[in-house]
Design an enzyme around this catalytic site. Sequence first.
Site, short mmCIF file in Angstrom:
data_model
loop_
_atom_site.label_atom_id
_atom_site.label_comp_id
_atom_site.label_asym_id
_atom_site.label_seq_id
_atom_site.Cartn_x
_atom_site.Cartn_y
_atom_site.Cartn_z
N HIS A 185 46.73 -8.20 42.29
CA HIS A 185 45.97 -9.02 41.38
C HIS A 185 45.64 -8.81 40.42
O HIS A 185 44.77 -8.43 39.25
CB HIS A 185 44.26 -8.47 42.00
CG HIS A 185 43.92 -8.87 42.58
ND1 HIS A 185 42.72 -8.71 42.18
CD2 HIS A 185 44.02 -10.42 42.78
CE1 HIS A 185 42.25 -9.66 42.67
NE2 HIS A 185 43.01 -10.62 43.72
N SER A 195 34.83 -15.58 48.94
CA SER A 195 34.27 -14.11 48.83
C SER A 195 35.19 -12.92 49.50
O SER A 195 35.43 -13.55 50.85
CB SER A 195 33.01 -14.44 49.90
OG SER A 195 32.34 -15.52 49.18
N HIS A 246 51.08 -19.29 44.91
CA HIS A 246 50.90 -18.14 45.35
C HIS A 246 50.35 -17.90 46.83
O HIS A 246 51.10 -16.84 47.54
CB HIS A 246 48.57 -17.59 45.03
CG HIS A 246 48.34 -16.08 45.92
ND1 HIS A 246 49.70 -15.16 45.06
CD2 HIS A 246 47.67 -16.19 46.34
CE1 HIS A 246 47.96 -13.81 45.40
NE2 HIS A 246 47.41 -14.82 46.49
N1 ADP Z 1 58.62 -10.21 47.58
C1 ADP Z 1 58.36 -10.13 49.16
N2 ADP Z 1 58.98 -9.38 49.74
C2 ADP Z 1 59.27 -9.40 51.32
N3 ADP Z 1 58.34 -10.68 51.82
C3 ADP Z 1 57.08 -11.29 51.39
C4 ADP Z 1 57.48 -11.54 49.49
N4 ADP Z 1 56.31 -11.94 49.07
C5 ADP Z 1 55.57 -12.17 50.10
N5 ADP Z 1 56.14 -11.94 50.63
C6 ADP Z 1 55.58 -11.81 52.30
O1 ADP Z 1 55.12 -13.24 52.84
C7 ADP Z 1 54.34 -13.31 53.07
C8 ADP Z 1 52.96 -14.23 52.74
O2 ADP Z 1 52.54 -13.23 51.63
P1 ADP Z 1 51.28 -13.77 51.50
O3 ADP Z 1 50.13 -15.06 51.79
O4 ADP Z 1 50.98 -12.13 50.18
O5 ADP Z 1 50.02 -12.99 52.13
P2 ADP Z 1 48.97 -12.20 52.31
O6 ADP Z 1 48.06 -13.84 52.06
O7 ADP Z 1 48.06 -11.55 53.72
O8 ADP Z 1 48.81 -11.12 51.56
C9 ADP Z 1 53.56 -12.39 53.73
O9 ADP Z 1 54.20 -11.64 55.26
C10 ADP Z 1 54.27 -11.24 52.68
O10 ADP Z 1 55.05 -10.02 53.04
#
Ligand code: ADP
Lengths: 741, 222, 78, 78
Positions: free
Chosen positions: A104, A323, A55
């Site tokens: 989610h 949290s 994740h």
């Molecule tokens: N399918 C996707 N297409 C483009 N960018 C993605 C995709 N999945 C994740 N990202 C990018 O990778 C980065 C890390 O994602 P994530 O860990 O979900 O961020 P956060 O924890 O702030 O929600 C973010 O900039 C997110 O936009």
Amino acid sequence: MSLDTVKNATNTPDNSQPFAELGLKPDEYQRIRDILKRRPTSSELAMYSVMWSEHCSYKSSKVHLKQFGEKAPKSDALLVGIGENAGVVDVGQGYAVTFKIESHNHPSFVEPYQGAATGVGGIVRDILTMGARPVAVMDPLRFGPADATDTRRVLPGIVAGVGGYGNCLGLPNIGGEIVFDETYIGNPLVNALCVGVMKHDEIKLAKASGAGNLVVLFGAKTGGDGIGGVSVLASETFGEEGPAKRPSVQVGDPFAEKVLIECSLEIFAADLVVGIQDLGGAGLSCATSELASGGTGGMQVELDRVPLRDPSLSPEEILMSESQERMCAIVEPKNIDKFMEICKKWDVTATVIGEVTDGERLIITWHGEVIVDVPPRTVAHDGPVYQRPLAKPTYIEEVAKQTLDLPMPASAAEIKAAVLKIVSAPNIADKSWVTNQYDRYVLGNTVQSQPEDSGMVRIDEETHLGVAVSTDANANWSYLNPYEGAKLALLEACRNVATAGAKPLAVTNCLNFGSPEDPGVMWQFAESVRGLADACLEMGLPVTGGNVSFYNQTGDVAILPTPVIGVLGVIDDVRTRTPMSFKDAGLSLYLIGETKSDFAGSEWAYLHGQRGGVAPVSDIPTAMRLNDLLVAGRTEQVFVAAHDLSQGGLAAVITEMTLKNGVGAKLNLSNAAMDLLSETPGRVLVAVKDGAKLEALCAKHSIPVAKIGETGGDSLIINDATIALTELRKAYTETLPKLFS
Amino acid sequence: MRIGVVTFPGSLDDRDAQRAVREAGGEAVALWHGDSSINNVDAVILPGGFSYGDYLRCGAISRFAPVMTDVIAKAKEGLPVLGICNGFQILCESHLLPGALTRNKDLHFICKDQELEIVNNKTLWTSDYQVGQHITIPLKNGEGSFQCDDNTLNMLESEGRIVARYVGENPNGSRNLIAGITNERGNIVGLMPHPEHAIEDLCGPGTDGLGFFTSILKAMVK
Amino acid sequence: MAKIIVEVMLKPEILDPQGQAVASALPRLGFNFAKSVRQGKRFEIEVDGEPSMADIEKAAEVLLSNPVIENYTVRVEK
Amino acid sequence: MAKIIVEVMLKPEILDPQGQAVASALPRLGFNFAKSVRQGKRFEIEVDGEPSMADIEKAAEVLLSNPVIENYTVRVEK
Ligand SMILES: Nc1ncnc2c1ncn2[C@@H]1O[C@H](COP(=O)(O)OP(=O)(O)O)[C@@H](O)[C@H]1O
Ligand SMILES: [Mg+2]
């Protein structure tokens, strides 16, 4: 258990550690030991395990997501790209807009209300973190069959959760999707999108720079919520009997978040932060390591200063706690008093937990003893990267060979029956039983919401500048052909935005798939990403961010590949937008675009239990001309109404258009069955006063157009079939209340 | 004409109420729940939202906000006060208006365009409407079911203190389709639906809500 | 005719925003006795005859409470 | 450290849609023991020392319940 300090770890190199239970593979554990040149402390192990989970680390998807950057068209509109909490685009007049979708899914299966609620809460904090005021939310949802017992448990809870949290935050819900399919039973999809608005100079980033600057944790106190949830939830597939590891679920407090939003915006306005990060998945582990590696690298945190809701939490648990409703800010010492004052005004707990330091290490102490001493990049960004094996699933060829055998209504009676059947199908039927539980009016800027093609909000009351957003996925097409399916989803989202008269500007996505350890699923994923990246390149649209959700499967049955694509469009004057429906009789109805016999993956095929056939193939140049036509037609005020054709085809669209304002229509169709039920992409039904003007416009953009009827009366007449609007409304509106009330 | 709009923690429609006041031609003054006085505004609006998250009971905690001491005292002396949705709930919790607002009968949050009949245009907030006039404005709440004992209900009916009723099917189970009520004096009005979201055609169901705001402005110049 | 009381409270480790809101409101009203407040649900069920306790326990578990986040107790009121 | 229980129930004459919803859901799940169901609130308040019962009664009356529609009871739990 005694405290596992760095000193202790150095002295006891051979203590065995539960890395496997934490989801780490032996080679990953070894890498941590190599990085640290000793065994990790239990706190370090907690941080690495949670940050290196699927994740948070995107270890299976990274190699594919790269394409969004590599193929990215150069776009002056893009102010902040992939990598930050959310991308930011320039919409003109000095305004910047940020938007992103997050999933989610698993938490919402375990605890529908809280899972969905905290899903909304999480994406809103991502948007807030960029420095923006959140202005709207959307909720693309997927469920098992509408009449399945578990759907009756899950759907009402999820809807109540999305509404309960979003309504309490005062964010209008301007759209979403609700789709039912067998494969989502046990794997409902809860994707949440948030849009935020700011001025260019208000953009904030997640970086901790400037030695001596303070690290401030503010918002809710830290409890045992969803400890390990982020890795466990997102990385463990569900067994037959339910979730393999039931996490302690997170409970949301929307009131705390609302206050946190107002407090943060007041702090931003006073320009009191150097960097800011929300606490989402992986909590403090994520926030501290991302902030530190976003800056110069050095940070010192006294973990025992973190305000606790549950005093019995161990340092490891505090680092992993999820949290909700917490933020972490980097503040210059000279500003700390003002910062604290604003938090006090809003009754928000704020605590200095550390400071930015020279050097490149993140050091965390517990009552004076060092329990974490790591290079933050190795936690936040240098996670494992997998080249998962891909294999084209055998079903692809098989379904392509299948020929569909569907009833084709011809007689008046058959046509009437077919229309009533399709508009009362759960996937097509009126969704207001759900959307009426969402506040669409709050903030007073909602120009369009459900059931319009796209949600639209005004962002400037004087100039009438606005943005439109749509999210789309057609999993049936993605199942038949993941590459085309992703392209077609992007085209549909763009068209939905353009139909209202807004110009598509940027793309976000949420890629929902089964287990990446299944080569077939991984192939579906790779093909989807490739399709989306290619289409974005061809259309000149930047991907600004998104999210990946894997392991959406029960046993070895994966969900349909479901790449949800969000498109943001800009409209210079919301007052001139094209609505989806007409109020007057005597208007001409024209179908823009060409109808072919496209039943593969259609709702009509689904209703007859047939999944096979060959999905439509995208025609991007034509799609782009159509979008230009739709925007031009809006500016020149050619359309009275326009509505995009998608699932359910013309039958669904004419039903929605006539029922919206209770004005009927008469259609003359040469091939009623195909014209009504085929789902050929790239079509829009428009109502106009001046047909000649429209025909000229279509000729100019070389898009086929044909007059198919006119508006008026109190029934829907198709050739010699007549359906009273009252009867049509009954069929269209009764389905969901019957199932869920 | 200065009309104060109180912002409580969790207020949501406060900016919209201010916008409505301006649209009607008045001056909107932002008041903070922590203020000790309403610094001589001519009228007060308690806006919609989820103050204190609607925890415990809607309006139960906001009722004790510092600013409410002054609002309650002055309201009893005739200060015009309009409570919209959560504001109505606060007025009931403060016992400035009788009855209480409880969970909608179907237990869902409802957001819909609601037709109302104006049944009393003698209040300071409804004089611009005709008795019997039908208006359509948004209804959006989870706890909008007006409940009270029979004596209170008879008193409200006999004294003509019901300001507006729901038209058509009862959306939330309110007794006698009550959507809004007033006090004996007609200076305090509580209304469950949201007139501030019906002041322009673009972002709401028309402009039927504007009358509440124009009414009070006229009442105050008189 | 007996009366059954089912009490449902959030598990201790689960956040209780309502209870928190009450706890922080009390001192503002000058009540300083509360160290912590938890808010839960109370069901009064009128039953005729002698229902099986097992049935009632089951109902409490599957309908009246959410075992993921809540605990319940059942008792008969004299 | 003592624990105080405050129970708040809607007055009998006040409509209780939540209780009704439960009452009608029970038979659908095959539970036929309930003649009627009322749903109310239960507060668990941890207090240190010996707070005055009068204080707690007052808090229950002005904050924890709304006398217009609800009744309350207060008791100390051993
Ligand atoms: N399918 C996707 N297409 C483009 N960018 C993605 C995709 N999945 C994740 N990202 C990018 O990778 C980065 C890390 O994602 P994530 O860990 O979900 O961020 P956060 O924890 O702030 O929600 C973010 O900039 C997110 O936009
Ligand atoms: Mg984030």
